[in-house]
Each structure stands twice: as structure tokens, then as C-alpha cells.
Design an enzyme around this catalytic site. Structure first.
Site, PDB file in Angstrom:
ATOM      1  N   GLY A  36      23.945  62.891 -53.933  1.00 40.08           N
ATOM      2  CA  GLY A  36      23.835  62.675 -52.322  1.00 40.08           C
ATOM      3  C   GLY A  36      23.596  64.058 -51.636  1.00 40.08           C
ATOM      4  O   GLY A  36      22.916  63.969 -50.424  1.00 40.08           O
ATOM      5  N   TYR A  56      25.132  72.159 -54.747  1.00 40.04           N
ATOM      6  CA  TYR A  56      25.570  72.202 -56.232  1.00 40.04           C
ATOM      7  C   TYR A  56      24.971  73.480 -57.089  1.00 40.04           C
ATOM      8  O   TYR A  56      25.115  73.282 -58.035  1.00 40.04           O
ATOM      9  CB  TYR A  56      24.637  70.847 -56.821  1.00 40.04           C
ATOM     10  CG  TYR A  56      25.700  69.843 -56.717  1.00 40.04           C
ATOM     11  CD1 TYR A  56      26.694  69.504 -57.277  1.00 40.04           C
ATOM     12  CD2 TYR A  56      25.180  68.589 -55.683  1.00 40.04           C
ATOM     13  CE1 TYR A  56      27.448  68.428 -57.075  1.00 40.04           C
ATOM     14  CE2 TYR A  56      25.843  67.516 -55.483  1.00 40.04           C
ATOM     15  CZ  TYR A  56      26.944  67.561 -55.881  1.00 40.04           C
ATOM     16  OH  TYR A  56      27.767  66.323 -55.870  1.00 40.04           O
ATOM     17  N   HIS A  65      30.112  72.084 -53.277  1.00 39.82           N
ATOM     18  CA  HIS A  65      30.603  71.289 -54.494  1.00 39.82           C
ATOM     19  C   HIS A  65      30.794  72.226 -55.714  1.00 39.82           C
ATOM     20  O   HIS A  65      31.391  71.626 -56.842  1.00 39.82           O
ATOM     21  CB  HIS A  65      29.701  70.072 -54.696  1.00 39.82           C
ATOM     22  CG  HIS A  65      29.686  69.240 -53.466  1.00 39.82           C
ATOM     23  ND1 HIS A  65      30.840  69.071 -52.819  1.00 39.82           N
ATOM     24  CD2 HIS A  65      28.540  68.781 -53.086  1.00 39.82           C
ATOM     25  CE1 HIS A  65      30.312  68.192 -51.700  1.00 39.82           C
ATOM     26  NE2 HIS A  65      28.889  68.029 -52.025  1.00 39.82           N
TER      27      HIS A  65
HETATM   28  C1  LIG Z   1      31.210  55.659 -54.544  1.00 38.48           C
HETATM   29  C2  LIG Z   1      30.321  56.586 -54.364  1.00 38.48           C
HETATM   30  C3  LIG Z   1      30.754  57.940 -54.626  1.00 38.48           C
HETATM   31  C4  LIG Z   1      29.862  58.990 -54.328  1.00 38.48           C
HETATM   32  N1  LIG Z   1      30.086  60.323 -54.842  1.00 38.48           N
HETATM   33  C5  LIG Z   1      29.197  61.229 -54.757  1.00 38.48           C
HETATM   34  C6  LIG Z   1      29.493  62.550 -55.137  1.00 38.48           C
HETATM   35  O1  LIG Z   1      30.753  63.014 -55.840  1.00 38.48           O
HETATM   36  N2  LIG Z   1      28.649  63.528 -55.141  1.00 38.48           N
HETATM   37  C7  LIG Z   1      27.423  63.254 -54.422  1.00 38.48           C
HETATM   38  O2  LIG Z   1      26.709  64.235 -54.311  1.00 38.48           O
HETATM   39  N3  LIG Z   1      27.084  62.053 -53.996  1.00 38.48           N
HETATM   40  C8  LIG Z   1      27.832  61.214 -54.201  1.00 38.48           C
HETATM   41  N4  LIG Z   1      27.692  59.836 -53.780  1.00 38.48           N
HETATM   42  C9  LIG Z   1      26.227  59.847 -53.303  1.00 38.48           C
HETATM   43  C10 LIG Z   1      25.338  59.058 -54.225  1.00 38.48           C
HETATM   44  O3  LIG Z   1      25.176  59.848 -55.189  1.00 38.48           O
HETATM   45  C11 LIG Z   1      23.887  58.735 -53.715  1.00 38.48           C
HETATM   46  O4  LIG Z   1      23.982  57.892 -52.780  1.00 38.48           O
HETATM   47  C12 LIG Z   1      22.780  58.505 -54.646  1.00 38.48           C
HETATM   48  O5  LIG Z   1      22.796  59.336 -55.796  1.00 38.48           O
HETATM   49  C13 LIG Z   1      21.907  58.001 -54.169  1.00 38.48           C
HETATM   50  O6  LIG Z   1      20.542  57.236 -55.113  1.00 38.48           O
HETATM   51  P1  LIG Z   1      20.422  55.683 -54.988  1.00 38.48           P
HETATM   52  O7  LIG Z   1      19.580  55.570 -56.171  1.00 38.48           O
HETATM   53  O8  LIG Z   1      21.608  54.947 -54.681  1.00 38.48           O
HETATM   54  O9  LIG Z   1      19.377  55.986 -53.385  1.00 38.48           O
HETATM   55  P2  LIG Z   1      19.048  54.891 -52.620  1.00 38.48           P
HETATM   56  O10 LIG Z   1      19.697  55.209 -51.460  1.00 38.48           O
HETATM   57  O11 LIG Z   1      19.088  53.592 -53.213  1.00 38.48           O
HETATM   58  O12 LIG Z   1      17.586  55.419 -52.597  1.00 38.48           O
HETATM   59  C14 LIG Z   1      16.971  56.392 -51.699  1.00 38.48           C
HETATM   60  C15 LIG Z   1      15.732  55.710 -51.015  1.00 38.48           C
HETATM   61  O13 LIG Z   1      14.627  55.560 -51.932  1.00 38.48           O
HETATM   62  C16 LIG Z   1      14.039  54.494 -51.802  1.00 38.48           C
HETATM   63  N5  LIG Z   1      13.179  54.384 -53.060  1.00 38.48           N
HETATM   64  C17 LIG Z   1      13.410  53.349 -53.820  1.00 38.48           C
HETATM   65  N6  LIG Z   1      12.446  53.235 -54.772  1.00 38.48           N
HETATM   66  C18 LIG Z   1      11.464  53.973 -54.269  1.00 38.48           C
HETATM   67  C19 LIG Z   1      10.005  54.128 -54.864  1.00 38.48           C
HETATM   68  N7  LIG Z   1       9.596  53.746 -55.811  1.00 38.48           N
HETATM   69  N8  LIG Z   1       9.342  55.070 -54.001  1.00 38.48           N
HETATM   70  C20 LIG Z   1       9.782  55.648 -52.914  1.00 38.48           C
HETATM   71  N9  LIG Z   1      11.248  55.374 -52.340  1.00 38.48           N
HETATM   72  C21 LIG Z   1      11.831  54.610 -53.076  1.00 38.48           C
HETATM   73  C22 LIG Z   1      14.889  53.762 -51.219  1.00 38.48           C
HETATM   74  O14 LIG Z   1      14.321  52.565 -50.590  1.00 38.48           O
HETATM   75  C23 LIG Z   1      15.791  54.483 -50.427  1.00 38.48           C
HETATM   76  O15 LIG Z   1      15.544  54.334 -49.074  1.00 38.48           O
HETATM   77  C24 LIG Z   1      28.384  58.819 -53.894  1.00 38.48           C
HETATM   78  C25 LIG Z   1      28.261  57.353 -53.324  1.00 38.48           C
HETATM   79  C26 LIG Z   1      28.930  56.300 -53.718  1.00 38.48           C
HETATM   80  C27 LIG Z   1      28.643  54.927 -53.241  1.00 38.48           C
END
Ligand SMILES: Cc1cc2nc3c(=O)[nH]c(=O)nc-3n(C[C@H](O)[C@H](O)[C@H](O)COP(=O)(O)OP(=O)(O)OC[C@H]3O[C@@H](n4cnc5c(N)ncnc54)[C@H](O)[C@@H]3O)c2cc1C
Length: 222
Positions: free
Chosen positions: A146, A152, A158
Site C-alpha cells: 500500500g 520500505y 515501515h
Molecule cells: C487487511 C489489509 C492489511 C494491509 N496491510 C498492509 C501493510 O501491512 N502494509 C502495506 O503497505 N499495505 C497494507 N495494506 C494495503 C494493501 O497492501 C494494498 O491495498 C494492496 O497491496 C493493493 O493491491 P491490490 O491488488 O489490492 O490493488 P487494487 O486496489 O485492487 O488495484 C489498484 C488499481 O489497479 C487497477 N487495475 C486492475 N487491473 C488493472 C490493469 N490490468 N491495468 C491497469 N490497472 C489495473 C484497479 O482497478 C485499481 O484501481 C493492507 C490492506 C488490507 C486490506
């Protein structure tokens, strides 16, 4: 070569879903054979217990590792576990595709390791690290985080990402004998533009084309 991609993300339209699909496409185009474990879509049950086994070693007291050794000796793993174990044993390269959650893998993937990486079958009797069962196989973490890259770094908010990943790199992958490749990280995909995310997919595609020429990293550097 034979590649297993394990996906741990609840939404296929996510960036992780896109990386997963890109990985399959690129590797198959390169002539590799790909199998997948899409844990959410397959509704993999991550809760460990007697459900891991068809056999019983001690009905009065459940001790997982003793049950695992017994199941290894008697072909006693439950069908879902046996299926996953065979995929890990089959592959030359294992890719874990996941978002970092609370500084580690999502619980469904941790539960997959808890249940599938069984004593007797995947480690034990001094079969670990350099003498690990999966000696000669490679593994790579492909993850999204995130936060931005600065957060990092060693003195970042972090702390160093390699330190965060060490329990996975060393405690799960290296422990069972895998050669660990440099992790593939996408920082803050949510804050990227569509074009930047498309470039990230292209960067993954390019890396995968040459993945079998890469050398492993030292998982103890941090
Ligand atoms: C329970 C929980 C704990 C977490 N803990 C941490 C932590 O410890 N440390 C930290 O840094 N983060 C943390 N996070 C954040 C998390 O790591 C990020 O939200 C995550 O890595 C984002 O990846 P995603 O695939 O979910 O992205 P998404 O939000 O699903 O995707 C990002 C964007 O990419 C778009 N996309 C999809 N496909 C394509 C494509 N083909 N071309 C272009 N765009 C596209 C999507 O539409 C979206 O808008 C946490 C989140 C949660 C829910």
C-alpha cells in the site's frame, strides 16, 4: 519449465489479479507449463486441524506434526491438501502473487502454508535449508504494497522491505529448500495512473521472460 502460481487476492479485477493473469499469459507464451492455485476462487479452507488428514495417528490428542508424519507414511492427507502438495512438488518455480496485509501474506495464504507444508512430506529429519526437500527449485514473491517505496527503505516509515519479508523468505521458502529470487514489488498501485499500472504489468512480463536466468538472493542479508 513447470511453474506454479499461487494467488491470494479476493478480487480478480485487482492489480494482483492482473499480475496473475499476466503471469500465466507470459509464461505460457514462453512455452512453459503453468498450474495455479487461486485460493479465493477455489475457496481454499485455511483453517488447519484434523480436516488436513484422512488418517489418524492419535485420536486422543491432536498434534499436527505427528499427524503429518503419519499421513506422509500412509498416504493419509486429505484430498485438498494432497492436490496442493503435488502441485508444489511438481513445479520448478513457484510464484506467490499477493497484496501485503499486516506486513505478511493474507491469512488464506498463510493457512495454505500451515496445512500444505507438512512435516515428513516437505521438511523434517534434518531436511531443511541447504538440505531442504525442494533443493533445486526456485521461488519468488510477487507482491503489491500500500505504501510508497520510500516507506520500505531501511530508515523509512515501515523499515526495510527485506526485513518484513524475511519470515516468508527464510522461514517458509528457504527452510523448505527453495532458492529465493529477488521479490517483485509494486508500490502503491492504488495511487498510480492507469498508464503506470500498465507499465508495471509490462515490467512483470519482461522479468518473467528471463526468470530462469536469475540468481537467488541471500535471504539472510537483513
Ligand atoms: C487487511 C489489509 C492489511 C494491509 N496491510 C498492509 C501493510 O501491512 N502494509 C502495506 O503497505 N499495505 C497494507 N495494506 C494495503 C494493501 O497492501 C494494498 O491495498 C494492496 O497491496 C493493493 O493491491 P491490490 O491488488 O489490492 O490493488 P487494487 O486496489 O485492487 O488495484 C489498484 C488499481 O489497479 C487497477 N487495475 C486492475 N487491473 C488493472 C490493469 N490490468 N491495468 C491497469 N490497472 C489495473 C484497479 O482497478 C485499481 O484501481 C493492507 C490492506 C488490507 C486490506
Amino acid at each position: 519449465m513447470k511453474i506454479l502460481i499461487v494467488l491470494a487476492h479476493p478480487e480478480m479485477q485487482s492489480m494482483n489479479g492482473a499480475m496473475f493473469k499476466q503471469g500465466i499469459k507470459t509464461l505460457e507464451e514462453e512455452g512453459h507449463e503453468v498450474k495455479v492455485s487461486d485460493l479465493y476462487r477455489e475457496e481454499f479452507n485455511p483453517v488447519s486441524g484434523r480436516r488436513n488428514f484422512k488418517t489418524t495417528y492419535d485420536a486422543a490428542f491432536f498434534k499436527q506434526q505427528l499427524e503429518e508424519i503419519h499421513a506422509t507414511d500412509t498416504a493419509g492427507f486429505a484430498d485438498d491438501i494432497e492436490t496442493e502438495q503435488q502441485k508444489v512438488e511438481w513445479c520448478d518455480l513457484m510464484i506467490w502473487q499477493f497484496p501485503i496485509w499486516w506486513f505478511t501474506v493474507p491469512a488464506i495464504l498463510k493457512g495454505w502454508v500451515d496445512r500444505v507444508f507438512a512435516m515428513g512430506r516437505f521438511y523434517g529429519s534434518e531436511r531443511c535449508y541447504e538440505e531442504g526437500v525442494f533443493k533445486g527449485k526456485k521461488a519468488i514473491l510477487s507482491l503489491t504494497v500500500g505504501a510508497n517505496e520510500n516507506a520500505y527503505l531501511k530508515n523509512g516509515l515501515h523499515g526495510d522491505l527485506y526485513g518484513v519479508l524475511k519470515p516468508i523468505h527464510r522461514g517458509m521458502l528457504k527452510f523448505t529448500g527453495f532458492d529465493v529470487l529477488r521479490p517483485h514489488v509494486i508500490y502503491a498501485p492504488v495511487r498510480q495512473t492507469v498508464v503506470q499500472r500498465e507499465l508495471e504489468l509490462a515490467r512483470w512480463e519482461e522479468r518473467l521472460k528471463h526468470i530462469f536466468t536469475e540468481h537467488s538472493i541471500d535471504v539472510d542479508i537483513y
